[in-house]
Design an enzyme around this catalytic site. Structure first.
Site, PDB file in Angstrom:
ATOM      1  N   LYS A   1     -39.841  17.262 -15.420  1.00 57.63           N
ATOM      2  CA  LYS A   1     -39.807  17.250 -13.952  1.00 57.63           C
ATOM      3  C   LYS A   1     -39.669  15.806 -13.477  1.00 57.63           C
ATOM      4  CE  LYS A   1     -42.664  16.866 -10.588  1.00 57.63           C
ATOM      5  NZ  LYS A   1     -41.801  16.103  -9.660  1.00 57.63           N
TER       6      LYS A   1
ATOM      7  N   GLU B   1     -48.320   6.439 -18.828  1.00 58.84           N
ATOM      8  CA  GLU B   1     -47.890   5.092 -18.425  1.00 58.84           C
ATOM      9  C   GLU B   1     -48.139   5.001 -16.929  1.00 58.84           C
ATOM     10  OE1 GLU B   1     -47.226   2.965 -20.558  1.00 58.84           O
ATOM     11  OE2 GLU B   1     -46.468   4.040 -22.307  1.00 58.84           O
TER      12      GLU B   1
ATOM     13  N   CYS C   1     -42.833  -1.126 -12.538  1.00 60.70           N
ATOM     14  CA  CYS C   1     -44.264  -1.180 -12.873  1.00 60.70           C
ATOM     15  C   CYS C   1     -44.642  -2.523 -13.481  1.00 60.70           C
ATOM     16  CB  CYS C   1     -44.594  -0.052 -13.836  1.00 60.70           C
ATOM     17  SG  CYS C   1     -43.563  -0.092 -15.309  1.00 60.70           S
TER      18      CYS C   1
ATOM     19  N   GLU D   1     -52.458  -2.068  -6.290  1.00 62.22           N
ATOM     20  CA  GLU D   1     -51.010  -2.079  -6.545  1.00 62.22           C
ATOM     21  C   GLU D   1     -50.264  -1.749  -5.255  1.00 62.22           C
ATOM     22  OE1 GLU D   1     -49.166   1.236  -8.668  1.00 62.22           O
ATOM     23  OE2 GLU D   1     -48.056  -0.201  -9.885  1.00 62.22           O
TER      24      GLU D   1
HETATM   25  P1  NAD Z   1     -46.385   9.330  -8.650  1.00 62.01           P
HETATM   26  O1  NAD Z   1     -47.601   9.357  -9.495  1.00 62.01           O
HETATM   27  O2  NAD Z   1     -46.551   9.549  -7.193  1.00 62.01           O
HETATM   28  O3  NAD Z   1     -45.341  10.439  -9.131  1.00 62.01           O
HETATM   29  C1  NAD Z   1     -44.858  10.467 -10.451  1.00 62.01           C
HETATM   30  C2  NAD Z   1     -44.485  11.892 -10.812  1.00 62.01           C
HETATM   31  O4  NAD Z   1     -45.664  12.682 -10.838  1.00 62.01           O
HETATM   32  C3  NAD Z   1     -43.538  12.575  -9.834  1.00 62.01           C
HETATM   33  O5  NAD Z   1     -42.624  13.360 -10.568  1.00 62.01           O
HETATM   34  C4  NAD Z   1     -44.483  13.428  -9.008  1.00 62.01           C
HETATM   35  O6  NAD Z   1     -43.858  14.560  -8.442  1.00 62.01           O
HETATM   36  C5  NAD Z   1     -45.491  13.851 -10.046  1.00 62.01           C
HETATM   37  N1  NAD Z   1     -46.811  14.225  -9.531  1.00 62.01           N
HETATM   38  C6  NAD Z   1     -47.445  13.729  -8.452  1.00 62.01           C
HETATM   39  N2  NAD Z   1     -48.664  14.324  -8.328  1.00 62.01           N
HETATM   40  C7  NAD Z   1     -48.787  15.201  -9.347  1.00 62.01           C
HETATM   41  C8  NAD Z   1     -49.813  16.100  -9.767  1.00 62.01           C
HETATM   42  N3  NAD Z   1     -50.970  16.191  -9.100  1.00 62.01           N
HETATM   43  N4  NAD Z   1     -49.604  16.845 -10.867  1.00 62.01           N
HETATM   44  C9  NAD Z   1     -48.448  16.742 -11.568  1.00 62.01           C
HETATM   45  N5  NAD Z   1     -47.431  15.912 -11.214  1.00 62.01           N
HETATM   46  C10 NAD Z   1     -47.606  15.138 -10.122  1.00 62.01           C
HETATM   47  O7  NAD Z   1     -45.671   7.948  -8.947  1.00 62.01           O
HETATM   48  P2  NAD Z   1     -44.347   7.384  -8.274  1.00 62.01           P
HETATM   49  O8  NAD Z   1     -44.671   7.005  -6.877  1.00 62.01           O
HETATM   50  O9  NAD Z   1     -43.223   8.309  -8.532  1.00 62.01           O
HETATM   51  O10 NAD Z   1     -44.091   6.082  -9.154  1.00 62.01           O
HETATM   52  C11 NAD Z   1     -44.668   4.843  -8.880  1.00 62.01           C
HETATM   53  C12 NAD Z   1     -45.863   4.601  -9.784  1.00 62.01           C
HETATM   54  O11 NAD Z   1     -45.482   4.728 -11.147  1.00 62.01           O
HETATM   55  C13 NAD Z   1     -46.444   3.207  -9.655  1.00 62.01           C
HETATM   56  O12 NAD Z   1     -47.840   3.282  -9.678  1.00 62.01           O
HETATM   57  C14 NAD Z   1     -45.932   2.497 -10.903  1.00 62.01           C
HETATM   58  O13 NAD Z   1     -46.716   1.403 -11.333  1.00 62.01           O
HETATM   59  C15 NAD Z   1     -45.958   3.613 -11.894  1.00 62.01           C
HETATM   60  N6  NAD Z   1     -45.063   3.354 -13.014  1.00 62.01           N
HETATM   61  C16 NAD Z   1     -45.597   3.033 -14.220  1.00 62.01           C
HETATM   62  C17 NAD Z   1     -44.762   2.745 -15.308  1.00 62.01           C
HETATM   63  C18 NAD Z   1     -45.305   2.375 -16.650  1.00 62.01           C
HETATM   64  O14 NAD Z   1     -44.536   2.343 -17.608  1.00 62.01           O
HETATM   65  N7  NAD Z   1     -46.598   2.100 -16.779  1.00 62.01           N
HETATM   66  C19 NAD Z   1     -43.376   2.812 -15.127  1.00 62.01           C
HETATM   67  C20 NAD Z   1     -42.874   3.139 -13.876  1.00 62.01           C
HETATM   68  C21 NAD Z   1     -43.725   3.412 -12.826  1.00 62.01           C
END
Ligand code: NAD
Length: 500
Positions: free
Chosen positions: A201, A277, A311, A404
């Site tokens: 997803k 991650e 990130c 962040e």
């Molecule tokens: P997010 O957590 O809002 O969403 C990520 C994914 O999770 C999306 O597909 C979303 O639909 C899904 N999701 C959200 N809530 C959920 C739940 N309760 N259950 C299951 N799935 C759920 O993150 P984002 O806004 O898409 O991305 C930005 C974040 O990602 C930042 O915090 C960034 O630091 C982090 N990030 C980390 C890395 C890494 O390698 N550590 C890489 C890229 C981004």
């Protein structure tokens, strides 16, 4: 099954060149594309705010069907030889490469990121992810086969012990919007390599390149149900239906730390293993002995690439006091001179970033550069841009220094000693990435391992070798990805003991 171009965004030739071309997102379940269904939501281009398509929202039934299809495919795919899997991964890489421009267009349309970034990083890395895991499997089949150890078993007789690596089973992969295809394939490739079947997803903000990937995989012809794709939101929707599913054997997730907490709660119900991650609040430490120009240029890159929406981006900069004022002045000049940067992913994210700009001022920050919304005088003024922003003057306890933001913002603070620099860098709930700028080799080796982060770059940033361990400590993640580390997560060694 074909890709359907929906619209290029309306507007001038300039805007069309930066908005890309959206595709019609569809679920891919049990070898079929499905975009029918009542619930849909708009796909918005963040460059100019134009609606460029709509996305189907997977209901519980669709998620159940995807998981069931993945379960049904497990025997065929999990039982296939390493050679078959490696060849399939190569064909997927070739298939993405053959449609390179379409992938770039779709990534640009969804994210608004500069085209050269998508064409030089996102899509090539996605191709590289499949090739890297094909190489690992094909070149090192012992990872997927066995090791044999003749042994003595508790004094009762001789035994031959060996272990085989088994796939985990049906793997749920949930990914974010900032590097949509790169981060999705960073998990899909090793998961498939290790013999798992997948339900993926992508973020609701960026469904397009995942849909193109499903088309490529469809043409490659993996056993039906080996790879499934569903679209939709996270909490209380498709993401949660998937991660809470009792028939999912493992969850690989990249996104916010708070989302990691929510997923871990539901995963606990079925003791589902997780690989996470998560977020970061990454420090840079700049010593007075650093190459000044290199450190400024490197920090501009690390803070403002993809408008800070990586990130690994730097949001906290600690500079040795003797060069602090000069460094702040140069970094501010560099930030003000940046052009051609992309927008925040959405209006909501733009508003969040701007709320931190306001909060920083309330907390007493001096705004050295940026701090607001740029005016372009064209379609981009309807998009979600914010200015690259450099701040000083905040205490280490300020929320802007601890939380962040995930935007083009960095705060620069002075330090006096090496120990103080390390302590400030480590004073964070996060521990994803860090950079150290120094010309003193001994200092580099002394400081780097003391910084509490999953990756510490010295005199560089975001230089990546796909075989190295990648991941965060503290609130930045659980587990390591990359090379054999990913294969280790996506498979389990099982010991077999044969009495002799
Ligand atoms: P997010 O957590 O809002 O969403 C990520 C994914 O999770 C999306 O597909 C979303 O639909 C899904 N999701 C959200 N809530 C959920 C739940 N309760 N259950 C299951 N799935 C759920 O993150 P984002 O806004 O898409 O991305 C930005 C974040 O990602 C930042 O915090 C960034 O630091 C982090 N990030 C980390 C890395 C890494 O390698 N550590 C890489 C890229 C981004």
């Amino acid at each position: 099954m074909a890709t359907a171009t929906v619209t290029a965004a309306k507007g001038s030739a300039m805007a069309r060149s930066v908005v890309g071309k959206a595709v019609r997102p569809a679920h891919y379940v049990a070898g079929e594309f499905r975009s029918v269904g009542a619930a849909r939501f708009p796909l918005v281009n963040p460059v100019d705010g134009a609606v460029v398509g709509e996305v189907p929202e997977a209901d519980r039934e669709t998620v159940d069907a995807a998981v069931a299809a993945a379960r049904a495919a497990l025997a065929a795919w999990g039982g296939s030889s390493v050679e078959v899997r490696a060849a399939a991964l190569r064909r997927i890489a070739d298939g993405v490469e053959a449609r390179f421009d379409e992938f770039v267009d779709a990534e640009v349309a969804d994210t608004g990121k500069p085209r050269d970034l998508a064409a030089s990083v996102d899509i090539p890395r996605a191709i590289g992810n499949f090739r890297a895991y094909a190489d690992l499997l094909y070149g090192r089949p012992e990872r997927a086969h066995s090791t044999a150890v003749p042994g003595w078993s508790g004094g009762t007789g001789q035994a031959l012990n060996y272990s085989v690596r088994r796939p985990l089973g049906v793997v749920a992969i949930v990914s974010p919007w900032n590097l949509p295809l790169l981060l999705l394939t960073w998990k899909v490739a090793p998961a498939l390599a290790a013999g798992n079947t997948v339900v993926a997803k992508p973020s609701e903000e960026t469904p397009s390149t995942a849909t193109l990937l499903a088309e490529v995989i469809h043409e490659v012809g993996l056993p039906v149900g080996t790879f499934n794709l569903i679209h939709g939101h996270g909490a209380g929707a498709a993401g949660e239906f998937l991660t809470a599913h009792p028939d999912v054997d493992a969850i690989a997730f990249t996104g916010e730390s708070a989302t990691g907490t929510a997923i871990m709660r539901v995963a606990a119900e079925h003791i589902t293993p997780v690989s996470f991650e998560l977020g970061g609040k990454n420090p840079a430490i700049v010593f007075a002995d650093a190459d000044f120009e290199q450190a400024v240029a490197g920090t501009l890159r690390s803070a403002f690439t993809h408008s800070g929406q990586i990130c690994l981006c730097t949001e906290r900069v600690y500079v040795e006091r003797s060069i602090h004022a000069d460094f702040v002045a140069e970094l501010g000049r560099g930030a003000r001179a940046l052009t051609g940067y992309g927008p925040m992913i959405s209006a909501a994210h733009r508003d969040k970033v701007l709320s931190y700009y306001r909060l920083a001022v309330e907390e007493g920050a001096t705004v050295v550069a940026g701090g607001g919304v740029p005016a372009f005088g064209d379609e981009r003024d309807r998009g979600f841009h914010v200015e690259p922003t450099v701040l000083t003057g905040l205490s280490q306890g300020a929320r802007t220094v601890r939380e962040e933001v995930f935007g083009p913002i960095c705060h620069v603070a002075p330090f006096d000693t090496e120990d103080e620099a390390v302590a400030l860098a480590n004073d964070s709930p996060y521990g994803l990435a860090a950079t150290v700028w120094t010309r003193d080799l001994s200092r580099a080796h002394r400081v780097a391992p003391r910084v509490a982060a999953g990756i510490v770059w010295v005199n560089c940033w975001n230089l990546r070798d796909l075989r190295t361990p990648f991941g965060g400590i503290k609130a930045s993640g659980i587990g390591r990805e990359g090379g054999e580390y990913s294969l280790d997560f996506f498979s389990e060694p099982v010991n077999i003991c044969i009495a002799i």
